[in-house]
Design a protein around this motif. Sequence first.
Motif, PDB file in Angstrom:
ATOM      1  N   UNK A 134      -1.819   1.393   6.025  1.00  0.00           N
ATOM      2  CA  UNK A 134      -1.314   2.518   5.225  1.00  0.00           C
ATOM      3  C   UNK A 134      -0.107   2.092   4.401  1.00  0.00           C
ATOM      4  N   UNK A 135       0.758   1.276   4.990  1.00  0.00           N
ATOM      5  CA  UNK A 135       1.921   0.804   4.239  1.00  0.00           C
ATOM      6  C   UNK A 135       1.502  -0.078   3.067  1.00  0.00           C
ATOM      7  N   UNK A 136       0.474  -0.926   3.270  1.00  0.00           N
ATOM      8  CA  UNK A 136       0.021  -1.797   2.203  1.00  0.00           C
ATOM      9  C   UNK A 136      -0.697  -1.024   1.102  1.00  0.00           C
ATOM     10  N   UNK A 137      -1.323   0.121   1.439  1.00  0.00           N
ATOM     11  CA  UNK A 137      -1.930   0.951   0.400  1.00  0.00           C
ATOM     12  C   UNK A 137      -0.868   1.493  -0.558  1.00  0.00           C
ATOM     13  N   UNK A 138       0.279   1.840  -0.023  1.00  0.00           N
ATOM     14  CA  UNK A 138       1.343   2.415  -0.852  1.00  0.00           C
ATOM     15  C   UNK A 138       2.230   1.351  -1.480  1.00  0.00           C
ATOM     16  N   UNK A 139       2.293   0.168  -0.860  1.00  0.00           N
ATOM     17  CA  UNK A 139       3.110  -0.924  -1.415  1.00  0.00           C
ATOM     18  C   UNK A 139       2.325  -2.225  -1.254  1.00  0.00           C
ATOM     19  N   UNK A 140       1.343  -2.490  -2.120  1.00  0.00           N
ATOM     20  CA  UNK A 140       0.570  -3.733  -2.013  1.00  0.00           C
ATOM     21  C   UNK A 140       1.478  -4.960  -2.148  1.00  0.00           C
ATOM     22  N   UNK A 141       1.207  -5.939  -1.330  1.00  0.00           N
ATOM     23  CA  UNK A 141       2.014  -7.149  -1.357  1.00  0.00           C
ATOM     24  C   UNK A 141       3.280  -7.063  -0.542  1.00  0.00           C
ATOM     25  N   UNK A 142       3.412  -6.047   0.307  1.00  0.00           N
ATOM     26  CA  UNK A 142       4.594  -5.928   1.163  1.00  0.00           C
ATOM     27  C   UNK A 142       4.561  -7.041   2.211  1.00  0.00           C
ATOM     28  N   UNK A 143       5.441  -8.029   2.050  1.00  0.00           N
ATOM     29  CA  UNK A 143       5.365  -9.240   2.869  1.00  0.00           C
ATOM     30  C   UNK A 143       5.606  -8.950   4.343  1.00  0.00           C
ATOM     31  N   UNK A 144       6.545  -8.055   4.645  1.00  0.00           N
ATOM     32  CA  UNK A 144       6.833  -7.757   6.049  1.00  0.00           C
ATOM     33  C   UNK A 144       5.620  -7.143   6.736  1.00  0.00           C
ATOM     34  N   UNK A 145       4.954  -6.212   6.044  1.00  0.00           N
ATOM     35  CA  UNK A 145       3.777  -5.583   6.638  1.00  0.00           C
ATOM     36  C   UNK A 145       2.648  -6.598   6.833  1.00  0.00           C
ATOM     37  N   UNK A 146       2.474  -7.513   5.863  1.00  0.00           N
ATOM     38  CA  UNK A 146       1.420  -8.520   5.988  1.00  0.00           C
ATOM     39  C   UNK A 146       1.708  -9.452   7.162  1.00  0.00           C
ATOM     40  N   UNK A 147       2.948  -9.903   7.269  1.00  0.00           N
ATOM     41  CA  UNK A 147       3.300 -10.825   8.356  1.00  0.00           C
ATOM     42  C   UNK A 147       3.152 -10.161   9.715  1.00  0.00           C
ATOM     43  N   UNK A 148       3.628  -8.940   9.856  1.00  0.00           N
ATOM     44  CA  UNK A 148       3.536  -8.270  11.148  1.00  0.00           C
ATOM     45  C   UNK A 148       2.089  -7.904  11.504  1.00  0.00           C
ATOM     46  N   UNK A 149       1.289  -7.577  10.489  1.00  0.00           N
ATOM     47  CA  UNK A 149      -0.112  -7.290  10.765  1.00  0.00           C
ATOM     48  C   UNK A 149      -0.811  -8.532  11.307  1.00  0.00           C
ATOM     49  N   UNK A 150      -0.527  -9.689  10.728  1.00  0.00           N
ATOM     50  CA  UNK A 150      -1.132 -10.925  11.219  1.00  0.00           C
ATOM     51  C   UNK A 150      -0.663 -11.223  12.637  1.00  0.00           C
ATOM     52  N   UNK A 151       0.602 -10.975  12.913  1.00  0.00           N
ATOM     53  CA  UNK A 151       1.123 -11.220  14.257  1.00  0.00           C
ATOM     54  C   UNK A 151       0.446 -10.324  15.285  1.00  0.00           C
TER      55      UNK A 151
END
Length: 570
Positions: A410-427
């Motif tokens: 949901x966070x990436x839908x509103x802010x695509x390319x959000x590095x923190x969300x991408x990193x934490x999702x992978x973790x």
Amino acid sequence: MNLPAGIDLAALHLLRPQWLWALLALPLLMAFSRVRRRRTSVWRESVDAHLLPHLLVERGDARVRRAWGVGIAAYVLAVIALAGPSWRQSEQPLWHDRTPLVIALDLSSATSAGDLPPSRLAQARAKIDALLRARADGQVALVVFADDAYTVAPLTEDAANVALFLDALEPDVMPVDGQRPDRAIEWSAKLLRQSGFDRGVILLLTDRADDRARDAAAAARSQGARVDVMGLGTDAGASYRRGDGTFGQARLDAASLRSLASAGGGRYAAIATDDGDLRALDVLDPDTTLGSGDAKQSDATRGRAWQDDGFWLLPPLMLLALFAFRRRAALAVLLLCIGWPPAQAADWWRRADQVEHAQMDDGNRAYRKGDFADAAQRYERVDSADSHYNRGNALAKAGEYPQAIAAYDEALKRAPGMEDAIANKRAVEAAMKRQQQSSPKGGGGQSQSPKDQKPSQGGQGAQSPSSQQQKQQSSQSPQQQPGQAPKAGDAQSQREADRAQRERMQRALEQQRGDKAPKPGEEPVQETPQQRERRLANEAWLRRVPDDPGGLLREKLRIEHERRQLQDKE
């Protein structure tokens, strides 16, 4: 707030009676109203009678009189409230005038003379330390002088901060040797003025004075400063070595110091082994440092002042002011009478962004307390990229990995390319895989928390949220790597995993330093000749580091001396 039991009419008076002159404006206001009403009569003379009802708004005389009565009453109440009616006294914390003290210490090479064992300077530093510890209160500053005067510690109420510099005071910290007490007095008086004081005390510690010093003391006295003098040395004196290697003879010139103190309106006392000299100079009590001419406030009247009771007229004045509103006056009176809850009333005036900010703050507080479920619920009430990202962190810490991944999406839908969300999702995805591998059937296994792995390093991706500096703009929520919450069933395994990780890091650091500590049952690691040579060289270098507490002060005074020389050239 309780109403006063009674009013003492004998003690009733006005604190600001000048406001009563405002009552003279009432006749002017009434005259202005009559002029306006006369202008309406002009229309009656110029317009036909059958047209006047369509042009003029008729107001009954009774309504006009009521309006004038309410207005006059409100005006009179406001003027009386501003005048400050008072009929009682109350205890009030009063501000005490603490006289500031500037200590000016002679730091010329003459202070190294030994007629006051072990030296004049040692005796002077001990005396200043005793003064700082015994002085009751008030601001204190420390100035040193030789050929010129410099500030070591500005005026401060923390006497312990001034005492920190005493051990660093030596003649060699002064840029130029000499003995100019006149410049010390002038600089101390300037320091008092720059700090906003129109009076103060200057305590000069030296062994002699000249005409220039007496003139400076007289000028400081005219500016409100008193100059006290403490004599350093003895009549017999002693020899000392100057900075250039030559020798000189230092003697106490008590006569010149008494003349200096008299010109500055102060007192003179020779340095003593006890506190008799400080008591003779009267510098221990900041309330009495300016002598008997500045008498203290008596205990009978200290802390009592007349109380301004004009605020009791504000409630009736506010009720009268409600009638000035043409709309919803009755509703305002009703809400005032029933006492509507202030918290609910405050919500009516909040903007949408203020409400979201409050929800984010509540979620941050719950997150820091470890209540991740409550934090996730509060973050869910706000629809923004930051809120969904924070909700994902809270769900991950609570061990709800699928829900956390959905929140990151949901966070990436509103802010695509959000590095923190991408990193934490992978973790979190990696943590789910490890959990599935450790318990393929869904039970009994223990999962490794994603906080123990590093999904990205340096510039290869987003850093771990725990290492970032509050990157979120509106929420200011805790940026931490998501992981499984320490539940009762796996708390022990989590602690063991953390301990193992710390041990691995410690061993890696020891290997990098080349001095790995032996473990129980292991043979001690032998140093190579190169490692031993490097260690001994480092230890010898550390022993050669000079212990110079006055180095910083010496450099500070040197820079100030050079700055003054440049100003003089300009």
